[in-house]
Motif scaffolding. Structure first.
Motif, PDB file in Angstrom:
ATOM      1  N   TYR A 506       0.807  -1.223   0.000  1.00  0.00           N
ATOM      2  CA  TYR A 506       0.000   0.000   0.000  1.00  0.00           C
ATOM      3  C   TYR A 506       0.843   1.276   0.000  1.00  0.00           C
ATOM      4  CZ  TYR A 506       0.713   0.987   5.019  1.00  0.00           C
ATOM      5  OH  TYR A 506       1.255   1.301   6.240  1.00  0.00           O
ATOM      6  N   LYS A 507       2.127   1.174   0.359  1.00  0.00           N
ATOM      7  CA  LYS A 507       2.984   2.368   0.326  1.00  0.00           C
ATOM      8  C   LYS A 507       3.501   2.671  -1.084  1.00  0.00           C
ATOM      9  CE  LYS A 507       4.418   2.080   5.195  1.00  0.00           C
ATOM     10  NZ  LYS A 507       4.012   3.403   5.707  1.00  0.00           N
ATOM     11  N   ARG A 508       3.345   1.740  -1.990  1.00  0.00           N
ATOM     12  CA  ARG A 508       3.591   1.932  -3.433  1.00  0.00           C
ATOM     13  C   ARG A 508       4.998   2.470  -3.729  1.00  0.00           C
ATOM     14  NH1 ARG A 508      -1.770   4.724  -5.876  1.00  0.00           N
ATOM     15  NH2 ARG A 508      -1.224   6.336  -4.376  1.00  0.00           N
ATOM     16  N   LEU A 509       5.975   1.665  -3.352  1.00  0.00           N
ATOM     17  CA  LEU A 509       7.368   1.992  -3.634  1.00  0.00           C
ATOM     18  C   LEU A 509       7.591   2.291  -5.110  1.00  0.00           C
ATOM     19  CD1 LEU A 509      10.463   1.883  -2.754  1.00  0.00           C
ATOM     20  CD2 LEU A 509      10.365  -0.521  -3.428  1.00  0.00           C
ATOM     21  N   THR A 510       6.927   1.556  -5.971  1.00  0.00           N
ATOM     22  CA  THR A 510       7.215   1.654  -7.412  1.00  0.00           C
ATOM     23  C   THR A 510       6.217   2.506  -8.178  1.00  0.00           C
ATOM     24  OG1 THR A 510       6.018  -0.418  -7.779  1.00  0.00           O
ATOM     25  CG2 THR A 510       8.400  -0.569  -7.445  1.00  0.00           C
ATOM     26  N   LEU A 511       5.393   3.292  -7.494  1.00  0.00           N
ATOM     27  CA  LEU A 511       4.471   4.161  -8.237  1.00  0.00           C
ATOM     28  C   LEU A 511       5.247   5.103  -9.154  1.00  0.00           C
ATOM     29  CD1 LEU A 511       1.441   4.964  -8.551  1.00  0.00           C
ATOM     30  CD2 LEU A 511       1.919   6.824  -6.932  1.00  0.00           C
ATOM     31  N   ALA A 630       0.316  18.681  -2.358  1.00  0.00           N
ATOM     32  CA  ALA A 630      -0.593  17.550  -2.173  1.00  0.00           C
ATOM     33  C   ALA A 630      -0.794  16.850  -3.508  1.00  0.00           C
ATOM     34  CB  ALA A 630      -1.930  18.032  -1.622  1.00  0.00           C
ATOM     35  N   ILE A 631      -0.509  15.550  -3.551  1.00  0.00           N
ATOM     36  CA  ILE A 631      -0.710  14.765  -4.766  1.00  0.00           C
ATOM     37  C   ILE A 631      -2.195  14.421  -4.865  1.00  0.00           C
ATOM     38  CG2 ILE A 631      -0.102  12.659  -5.996  1.00  0.00           C
ATOM     39  CD1 ILE A 631       2.471  12.568  -4.287  1.00  0.00           C
ATOM     40  N   PRO A 632      -2.873  14.827  -5.931  1.00  0.00           N
ATOM     41  CA  PRO A 632      -4.289  14.477  -6.068  1.00  0.00           C
ATOM     42  C   PRO A 632      -4.479  12.961  -6.082  1.00  0.00           C
ATOM     43  CG  PRO A 632      -3.661  16.153  -7.670  1.00  0.00           C
ATOM     44  CD  PRO A 632      -2.389  15.650  -7.057  1.00  0.00           C
ATOM     45  N   THR A 633      -5.595  12.513  -5.497  1.00  0.00           N
ATOM     46  CA  THR A 633      -5.852  11.075  -5.418  1.00  0.00           C
ATOM     47  C   THR A 633      -7.152  10.731  -6.116  1.00  0.00           C
ATOM     48  OG1 THR A 633      -6.897  11.393  -3.251  1.00  0.00           O
ATOM     49  CG2 THR A 633      -4.578  10.752  -3.267  1.00  0.00           C
ATOM     50  N   ALA A 634      -7.261   9.457  -6.464  1.00  0.00           N
ATOM     51  CA  ALA A 634      -8.469   8.925  -7.112  1.00  0.00           C
ATOM     52  C   ALA A 634      -8.974   7.772  -6.273  1.00  0.00           C
ATOM     53  CB  ALA A 634      -8.152   8.480  -8.537  1.00  0.00           C
ATOM     54  N   ASP A 635      -9.284   8.064  -4.992  1.00  0.00           N
ATOM     55  CA  ASP A 635      -9.575   6.992  -4.049  1.00  0.00           C
ATOM     56  C   ASP A 635     -11.061   6.708  -3.892  1.00  0.00           C
ATOM     57  OD1 ASP A 635      -9.451   9.569  -3.026  1.00  0.00           O
ATOM     58  OD2 ASP A 635      -9.102   8.944  -0.984  1.00  0.00           O
ATOM     59  N   ASP A 640     -10.855   1.573 -10.405  1.00  0.00           N
ATOM     60  CA  ASP A 640     -10.040   0.377 -10.575  1.00  0.00           C
ATOM     61  C   ASP A 640      -8.620   0.656 -10.065  1.00  0.00           C
ATOM     62  OD1 ASP A 640      -7.927  -0.786 -12.848  1.00  0.00           O
ATOM     63  OD2 ASP A 640      -9.363  -2.253 -12.063  1.00  0.00           O
ATOM     64  N   GLU A 641      -8.026  -0.354  -9.369  1.00  0.00           N
ATOM     65  CA  GLU A 641      -6.712  -0.157  -8.764  1.00  0.00           C
ATOM     66  C   GLU A 641      -5.661   0.233  -9.787  1.00  0.00           C
ATOM     67  OE1 GLU A 641      -3.356  -2.857  -6.451  1.00  0.00           O
ATOM     68  OE2 GLU A 641      -5.486  -3.331  -6.157  1.00  0.00           O
ATOM     69  N   ASN A 642      -5.672  -0.409 -10.935  1.00  0.00           N
ATOM     70  CA  ASN A 642      -4.704  -0.109 -11.977  1.00  0.00           C
ATOM     71  C   ASN A 642      -4.903   1.312 -12.509  1.00  0.00           C
ATOM     72  OD1 ASN A 642      -2.535  -1.073 -13.743  1.00  0.00           O
ATOM     73  ND2 ASN A 642      -4.059  -0.832 -15.373  1.00  0.00           N
ATOM     74  N   ARG A 643      -6.166   1.675 -12.728  1.00  0.00           N
ATOM     75  CA  ARG A 643      -6.480   3.017 -13.208  1.00  0.00           C
ATOM     76  C   ARG A 643      -6.103   4.062 -12.171  1.00  0.00           C
ATOM     77  NH1 ARG A 643      -6.751   6.777 -17.013  1.00  0.00           N
ATOM     78  NH2 ARG A 643      -8.578   8.140 -16.851  1.00  0.00           N
ATOM     79  N   ARG A 644      -6.330   3.735 -10.908  1.00  0.00           N
ATOM     80  CA  ARG A 644      -5.982   4.670  -9.835  1.00  0.00           C
ATOM     81  C   ARG A 644      -4.483   4.943  -9.812  1.00  0.00           C
ATOM     82  NH1 ARG A 644      -7.465   4.095  -3.366  1.00  0.00           N
ATOM     83  NH2 ARG A 644      -6.140   5.792  -2.648  1.00  0.00           N
ATOM     84  N   ASP A 645      -3.681   3.898  -9.898  1.00  0.00           N
ATOM     85  CA  ASP A 645      -2.231   4.090  -9.910  1.00  0.00           C
ATOM     86  C   ASP A 645      -1.804   4.951 -11.096  1.00  0.00           C
ATOM     87  OD1 ASP A 645      -1.947   2.639  -7.633  1.00  0.00           O
ATOM     88  OD2 ASP A 645      -1.079   0.864  -8.570  1.00  0.00           O
ATOM     89  N   GLU A 646      -2.425   4.723 -12.240  1.00  0.00           N
ATOM     90  CA  GLU A 646      -2.077   5.498 -13.427  1.00  0.00           C
ATOM     91  C   GLU A 646      -2.402   6.983 -13.222  1.00  0.00           C
ATOM     92  OE1 GLU A 646      -3.222   5.749 -18.210  1.00  0.00           O
ATOM     93  OE2 GLU A 646      -4.002   4.133 -16.952  1.00  0.00           O
ATOM     94  N   LEU A 647      -3.584   7.263 -12.695  1.00  0.00           N
ATOM     95  CA  LEU A 647      -3.987   8.655 -12.483  1.00  0.00           C
ATOM     96  C   LEU A 647      -3.087   9.351 -11.468  1.00  0.00           C
ATOM     97  CD1 LEU A 647      -7.879   8.203 -12.374  1.00  0.00           C
ATOM     98  CD2 LEU A 647      -6.549   9.317 -14.185  1.00  0.00           C
ATOM     99  N   GLU A 648      -2.782   8.662 -10.383  1.00  0.00           N
ATOM    100  CA  GLU A 648      -2.010   9.305  -9.323  1.00  0.00           C
ATOM    101  C   GLU A 648      -0.538   9.437  -9.705  1.00  0.00           C
ATOM    102  OE1 GLU A 648      -2.930   7.647  -5.485  1.00  0.00           O
ATOM    103  OE2 GLU A 648      -5.084   7.843  -5.816  1.00  0.00           O
ATOM    104  N   ALA A 649      -0.017   8.484 -10.467  1.00  0.00           N
ATOM    105  CA  ALA A 649       1.359   8.614 -10.957  1.00  0.00           C
ATOM    106  C   ALA A 649       1.477   9.805 -11.902  1.00  0.00           C
ATOM    107  CB  ALA A 649       1.803   7.339 -11.659  1.00  0.00           C
ATOM    108  N   ASN A 650       0.507   9.959 -12.793  1.00  0.00           N
ATOM    109  CA  ASN A 650       0.539  11.104 -13.705  1.00  0.00           C
ATOM    110  C   ASN A 650       0.444  12.420 -12.946  1.00  0.00           C
ATOM    111  OD1 ASN A 650       0.823   9.629 -16.080  1.00  0.00           O
ATOM    112  ND2 ASN A 650      -1.395   9.352 -16.324  1.00  0.00           N
ATOM    113  N   ALA A 651      -0.367  12.448 -11.891  1.00  0.00           N
ATOM    114  CA  ALA A 651      -0.461  13.656 -11.073  1.00  0.00           C
ATOM    115  C   ALA A 651       0.872  13.950 -10.385  1.00  0.00           C
ATOM    116  CB  ALA A 651      -1.564  13.493 -10.033  1.00  0.00           C
TER     117      ALA A 651
END
Length: 863
Positions: A506-511, A630-635, A640-651
């Protein structure tokens, strides 16, 4: 060839140098710069070889050097001053004593139990944030004069040391720790024999443990060690590793920590005259069994179990640190039952009583699992999460224990974590000058001086990274001749981002690796380059976490970017003290809201490092644009988990590209990034005081320890028995309590509207069965209503009973309801148990609510 036996040869200090031993044995040196500098002066080379450990230093310095120092008047003057300073620190009155003199009802002492303590790298008994927080709690308590007694376990292998294989896979090593080579003293009886605590195990076995004492400033830390000769091989290994072994191994560790820990505290107080704790603080569920031992003590005096439970609850504080059920220790019911009762530990307490405290006997719970956090909550009258957001998450997570109550009424508050500034603030920052109370910077420090110090710290980090990276590559099998490139790793003038923590998913080292091309462009930007330092350990049993580490390491090994991104193995306190000050930005991108607090960003902030984080944990609470981004989130639940990671990484990428890097590199005519320095200054002066462990401990004292001490003193044996009897009677008779009719003398106008500021007079008929009005409280609950008629932002209004019951035995309650808000507005009524010794009206988890047939509609629209 290996030695067949190992022992420690202690140095004999010349008489003039004897105070060095006292200074080394009190861990205050770990946060007192002048004392550390004194030890470094003993022998700089030996100090570095001992990794800044005074006990290791004194065990390695030559007799000739000691004799030389014994005749060095300048060194002896410094030694005398340091010893006098420690004596003053240990004896003088502090905040707690001053508050006591003002008449506050403070506990004589507090027992603080935790499975791990991160006090110093020289005492490696921690794995991550929980342990570092516990160590900072002890240090801040010492500085404030709070009479805390810390209790933990002494793990002979500590937590693992991390290295990497050639392909980047995490390797674990478990070095043996000799307590005689650590800053510890064995607790002994008056006749010199070691103190031992003994636990009974099934099959007439015993688990014995010695007790080691670490002195953390004014605070004693007791650490239980099962590696004693009287134990069998299995029992000796109970305290072998932190968070190691299977379920029974963990259960025995937690029984030793809780039950054995209370017994160790009793022995320590008996031998030293230290006041016995009136309040016991359970830091996470691992130590929850301490409440059972205290119940057993009272039962042995003749008190009934239920009365003993009430007495113990009154003086217990429970802190939960996890926002997810998977993070809680849970044991099979039969395993726990086998270790308690007449054939196990606590023979005066029936095993069914023990099980009843920890079973998940609520909707959605697992019927055969014993939950340590559930037991901790049932054994504590006061509980808290570790940030405002985490408190809300915890109330949702444990709402099943209080059926009938909305989550916001669940009696779990929050005390936001803090960090110990003297431990984590770089000396270079501290030397910039004293600022306002609790701040780490004077507003008068010139911009140029502040920027120069920040660059110096970045330069020191670059040196440290190169040294550690070289050592890591040699350990991975590289040859020195192929490591010349390391001399060009990182640049002291490039924007430096830090990311270091444990590596659960959940800490997403590789985001940051989500779009590798975009990350590469950021790292290699010709005008605004970025460099990243990463560190973190995956749990030895977490192959998923290890794969994340390997993924990051392989990217950082790429010759195209390896001068701009590095992974440093074996993250710990020693590395952290260089990493936090040397970074410009601290990155944190967990899945919101799964970060309970996240104190690493606090430590970075105390050194002028700006935070770049999702709004989770403490950052959700204290974020301001002056302190970082503050990094915007899609929580959302539907993302979808994959889509969420994509959105937050781009942010994340966009923030670095468009806001973070430009602000760092935007220089004025004098070559200074004025806007960046303004943010650094705001972080140090304004945010700094909020994130301090001193603030945290003061909150614990005022909001939790002091009320717990008051409640503890109010419950002598007779009062505890009366309260237990009242609770039993109330629970038994509660099914007969009802809300029978609700009516209003209305200020309502035509069409169900009312004027703002008018009053609604309520009249409620309630059936109490055999209970009396003194046993209950009848409330109106009112607030705005949502589309589904749910009350939002509700307030409670007590209603008063009439002189007696009506002919049908119902009691009439009346009272006004002030209509103080506009818009859709509604109310309901409820009956709750009431007793002067209840901490909250939700204490018993009992409530009686109206049925659909009770009475008039409750909705009004205010104009």
């Amino acid at each position: 060839m290996k030695a067949i036996r190992r022992f420690t040869v202690r140095p004999v200090l010349p008489a003039p140098l004897q105070p060095l031993s006292d200074l080394a044995r009190n861990l205050r040196w770990s946060w007192h710069t002048e004392t550390r500098e004194l030890f470094e002066a003993v022998d700089p080379a030996s100090w570095r070889a001992a990794d800044g450990d005074p006990v290791g230093l004194l065990g390695s310095v030559s007799a000739a050097r000691l004799a030389e120092l014994a005749g060095d008047s300048s060194f002896l003057d410094r030694l005398t001053a340091a010893a006098a300073d420690l004596d003053t620190y240990l004896r003088g009155d502090r905040w707690y004593q001053q508050r006591d003199a003002e008449g506050a009802e403070l506990p004589a002492a507090v027992g603080y139990f935790s499975p791990e303590f991160g006090v110093t790298a020289a005492l490696p008994q921690y794995s991550g944030g929980l342990g570092i927080l516990a160590g900072d709690h002890l240090k801040a308590a010492s500085d404030l004069g709070v009479p805390l007694i810390g209790v933990g376990l002494l793990y002979r292998h500590g937590y693992f040391r991390q290295s990497l294989s050639r392909d980047g896979w995490q390797q674990e090593q478990y070095p043996v720790l000799d307590p005689n080579e650590l800053p510890l003293t064995l607790l002994r009886e008056e006749d010199g024999t070691p103190v031992q605590v003994v636990l009974s195990l099934p099959g007439r076995r015993s688990l014995r443990a010695g007790v080691w004492l670490a002195q953390v400033g004014r605070v004693p830390l007791l650490m239980l060690d099962s590696d004693v000769e009287e134990n069998g091989p299995g029992e000796r290994d109970v305290t072998d590793r932190l968070y190691g072994g299977g379920s029974e191994h963990r259960l025995l560790q937690e029984m030793l920590l809780g039950i054995g820990g209370v017994r160790a505290v009793r022995a320590y107080c008996r031998l030293t005259g230290h006041p016995a704790p009136e309040v016991f603080h359970t830091n996470e569920g691992h130590a929850g069994f301490l409440g059972l031992e205290r119940i057993r003590e009272l039962v042995d005096t003749g008190l009934g179990f239920e009365a003993a439970l009430e007495a113990v609850r009154a003086g217990t504080v429970f802190t939960t640190h996890t926002p997810v059920p998977a993070g809680i220790d849970r044991f099979d019911r039969e395993l726990v039952a086998r270790h308690f009762g007449e054939d196990g530990e606590l023979p005066g307490v029936a095993a069914e009583r023990v099980l009843g405290l920890g079973m998940e006997s609520y909707p959605g719970g697992e019927p055969n699992l014993f939950n340590m956090a559930v037991m901790g909550l049932r054994l504590a009258q006061r509980a808290n999460g570790v940030s405002t957001l985490h408190g809300a998450v915890s109330r949702e997570m444990f709402a099943g224990l209080w059926p009938g109550f909305d989550p916001e009424e669940v009696p779990i508050t929050s005390v936001t974590n803090g960090v110990h500034a003297p431990t984590w603030v770089a000396p270079e920052i501290a030397r910039l000058g004293e600022g306002p109370p609790d701040a780490t910077l004077s507003p008068a420090v010139p911009d140029a001086d502040l920027w120069d110090v920040r660059r110096l710290l970045r330069e020191q980090l670059v040196t440290e990274v190169r040294k550690r990276l070289r050592a890591s590559w040699l350990q991975r099998g590289a040859q020195a001749a192929e490591l010349g490139w390391i001399d060009g790793v990182l640049d002291p003038d490039v924007l430096t981002i830090g990311f270091a923590r444990r590596v659960p998913s959940y800490k997403r080292l590789t985001l940051m690796l989500r779009d590798r091309d975009r990350l590469t462009d950021l790292l290699l930007d010709p005008e605004r380059p970025v460099q990243i330092v990463v560190a973190g350990k995956a749990h030895p049993a977490d192959d998923g976490g290890k794969r994340l580490v390997r993924e990051l390491v392989r990217f950082a090994d790429d010759p195209r970017v390896r001068h701009r991104i590095v992974f440093l193995p074996d993250y710990g306190m020693g590395m952290a003290r260089k990493l936090y000050p040397g970074c410009d930005v601290w990155l944190n991108n967990p899945l919101r809201p799964l970060e309970a607090c996240g104190t690493s960003g606090m430590k970075a902030a105390l050194n002028g490092c700006l935070n770049l984080s999702v709004l989770d944990g403490w950052w959700d609470e204290w974020f301001e644009p002056d302190f970082g981004w503050a990094i915007p989130t899609a929580d959302g639940a539907t993302t979808d988990e994959n889509r969420r990671d994509e959105l937050e990484a781009n942010a994340l990428y966009a923030l670095i590209e468009d806001r973070v890097a430009p602000r760092f590199y935007d220089r004025g005519p004098d070559g200074l990034p004025e806007r960046w320095i303004e943010m650094v200054r705001s972080t140090l002066v304004t945010l700094g005081p909020k994130v301090l462990a001193g603030r945290m401990v003061r909150e614990y004292v005022e909001r939790l320890y002091e009320p717990a001490a008051h409640a503890h003193r109010a419950l002598d044996a007779a009062t505890a028995t009366e309260l237990a009897s009242w609770k039993y009677r109330t629970r038994t008779l509660w099914p007969y309590v009802s809300v029978d009719h609700v009516e209003a003398v209305s200020a309502t106008g035509a069409g169900g509207t009312a004027e703002l500021g008018s009053t609604l007079s309520l009249r409620v008929q309630a059936g109490l069965g055999e209970l009396r009005p003194d046993d209950v409280e009848v409330q109106a609950v009112a607030g705005r209503v949502g589309p589904d008629d749910t009350l939002v932002d509700a307030r409670t209004f007590p209603l008063k009973p009439s002189d007696g019951p009506d002919p049908e035995g119902r009691w009439v309650y009346e009272g006004p309801l002030a209509l103080d808000r506009t818009g859709p507005y509604g109310y309901t009524v409820r009956v709750l148990p009431a007793h002067p010794l209840l901490a909250t009206s939700a204490d018993l988890g009992l409530v009686a609510l109206p049925t659909e047939a009770t009475g008039e509609g409750a909705g009004v629209l205010l104009r």
